[in-house]
Design an enzyme around this catalytic site. Structure first.
Site, PDB file in Angstrom:
ATOM      1  N   HIS A 129       0.839  -1.202   0.000  1.00  0.00           N
ATOM      2  CA  HIS A 129       0.000   0.000   0.000  1.00  0.00           C
ATOM      3  C   HIS A 129       0.879   1.259   0.000  1.00  0.00           C
ATOM      4  O   HIS A 129       0.637   2.214  -0.737  1.00  0.00           O
ATOM      5  CB  HIS A 129      -0.912  -0.043   1.238  1.00  0.00           C
ATOM      6  CG  HIS A 129      -1.756   1.171   1.438  1.00  0.00           C
ATOM      7  ND1 HIS A 129      -3.093   1.211   1.103  1.00  0.00           N
ATOM      8  CD2 HIS A 129      -1.468   2.391   1.957  1.00  0.00           C
ATOM      9  CE1 HIS A 129      -3.578   2.409   1.397  1.00  0.00           C
ATOM     10  NE2 HIS A 129      -2.623   3.143   1.922  1.00  0.00           N
ATOM     11  N   GLU A 130       1.928   1.248   0.816  1.00  0.00           N
ATOM     12  CA  GLU A 130       2.812   2.415   0.907  1.00  0.00           C
ATOM     13  C   GLU A 130       3.587   2.637  -0.383  1.00  0.00           C
ATOM     14  O   GLU A 130       3.723   3.768  -0.852  1.00  0.00           O
ATOM     15  CB  GLU A 130       3.777   2.227   2.084  1.00  0.00           C
ATOM     16  CG  GLU A 130       3.130   2.464   3.428  1.00  0.00           C
ATOM     17  CD  GLU A 130       2.489   3.835   3.483  1.00  0.00           C
ATOM     18  OE1 GLU A 130       3.162   4.830   3.204  1.00  0.00           O
ATOM     19  OE2 GLU A 130       1.286   3.905   3.785  1.00  0.00           O
ATOM     20  N   HIS A 133       1.467   4.357  -2.899  1.00  0.00           N
ATOM     21  CA  HIS A 133       1.364   5.821  -2.766  1.00  0.00           C
ATOM     22  C   HIS A 133       2.512   6.502  -3.518  1.00  0.00           C
ATOM     23  O   HIS A 133       2.321   7.543  -4.154  1.00  0.00           O
ATOM     24  CB  HIS A 133       1.432   6.233  -1.287  1.00  0.00           C
ATOM     25  CG  HIS A 133       0.118   6.174  -0.557  1.00  0.00           C
ATOM     26  ND1 HIS A 133      -1.018   6.844  -0.978  1.00  0.00           N
ATOM     27  CD2 HIS A 133      -0.241   5.545   0.587  1.00  0.00           C
ATOM     28  CE1 HIS A 133      -2.011   6.627  -0.124  1.00  0.00           C
ATOM     29  NE2 HIS A 133      -1.570   5.828   0.833  1.00  0.00           N
ATOM     30  N   GLU A 191      -6.407   6.888  -1.215  1.00  0.00           N
ATOM     31  CA  GLU A 191      -6.417   5.672  -0.398  1.00  0.00           C
ATOM     32  C   GLU A 191      -6.943   4.470  -1.179  1.00  0.00           C
ATOM     33  O   GLU A 191      -6.359   3.385  -1.130  1.00  0.00           O
ATOM     34  CB  GLU A 191      -7.268   5.884   0.865  1.00  0.00           C
ATOM     35  CG  GLU A 191      -6.523   6.542   1.994  1.00  0.00           C
ATOM     36  CD  GLU A 191      -5.216   5.849   2.312  1.00  0.00           C
ATOM     37  OE1 GLU A 191      -5.228   4.693   2.749  1.00  0.00           O
ATOM     38  OE2 GLU A 191      -4.153   6.455   2.095  1.00  0.00           O
TER      39      GLU A 191
HETATM   40 ZN   LIG Z   1      -2.604   5.122   2.416  1.00  0.00          ZN
END
Ligand SMILES: [Zn+2]
Length: 268
Positions: A129-130, A133, A191
């Site tokens: 997830h990071e 980003h 997100e």
């Molecule tokens: Zn996030």
């Protein structure tokens, strides 16, 4: 003429050009405003990381550090267009349930997250997830949008090498809000995008995407009295679990393919 009015004139001329040049598309096809050169955002990320390394103790437990590095590097190695040598992974000796990845190629994982993620697949969920980003340039998008909202003057100043926005705001824009006490959560769109991409990244590396659901459920529940720090900068309601369920068949197909081609990580 003082320098400020002059800058304002330059800003008025440059702003429409910047906006024209700013329309970009994210990896999932979302329209983005991107005005800063990538190298500029990368050096912001690198500088913030050096500061955190100065101020936060690193974990000295080699087995746990190797475990966290193994998960992050397995994901990075499975990304064909990613250069592993530009990344550095550090594990911080702090109880917060948190992790971050920064433009420029830096990943920070906190000991508290190693305690919360029950296995390598769950840790890969957060790390994927990071990394998502960063790959989707969310920090650049956030700084760009904020700067345009302020009339473009700061864009010109930053491009001219005068980083006048305050340091803590920059930290917050990079997703490090909890570290400097400014809460600037990623947007809902960012997100959702990081969840979708992250699921793909972990699956491609051979981590089981189904483990993302118990991980986020545990995060949501929190352990002890306070919610995990991660959620304050990465908000997601119940929609997260529902969206992941919808994306799961596609992620499982990627995962099965990765397993067939021999990607079976054994990090811890
Ligand atoms: Zn996030």
């Amino acid at each position: 003429m003082t320098s400020k009015p002059k800058l304002r004139v330059v800003a008025l001329i440059l702003l429409p050009l910047l906006v024209l040049a700013a329309c970009a598309t994210s990896p999932t096809g979302r329209r983005q405003i991107i005005v800063l050169p990538e190298e500029q955002v990368d050096s912001m990320g690198l500088a913030a990381f050096e500061e955190l390394k100065q101020s936060t103790r690193q974990l000295r437990d080699p087995a746990r550090v190797d475990y966290a590095r193994c998960v992050a590097e397995t994901i990075l190695r499975s990304m064909d267009d990613e250069d592993l040598s530009r990344w550095e992974v550090v594990v911080f000796d702090d109880e917060q349930v948190n992790a971050f990845a920064l433009p420029g190629g830096r990943i920070g994982i906190y000991r508290g997250l190693l305690d919360t993620a029950e296995n390598q697949h769950q840790l890969a969920t957060v790390v994927g997830h990071e990394i998502a980003h960063v790959r989707a340039r969310h920090a650049n998008e956030r700084v760009s949008t904020g700067m345009l909202a302020e009339g473009g003057l700061q864009v010109v100043q930053v491009l001219a090498g005068d980083p006048s926005p305050r340091k803590s705001q920059l930290f917050a824009a990079l997703g490090l809000g909890t570290q400097v006490g400014i809460l600037l959560p990623f947007s809902r769109a960012q997100e959702s995008e990081a969840d979708a991409l992250g699921l793909e990244f972990m699956a491609r590396a051979g981590f089981d995407p189904r483990e993302s659901i118990p991980l986020w459920e545990n995060m949501q529940k929190g352990s002890g009295s306070k919610p995990p720090e991660f959620l304050s900068t990465h908000p997601a309601g119940d929609t997260r679990i529902r969206a992941l369920g919808a994306q799961m068949p596609g992620a499982l197909a990627i995962y099965e393919q990765a397993r067939r081609s021999g990607r079976r990580p054994a990090c811890g």
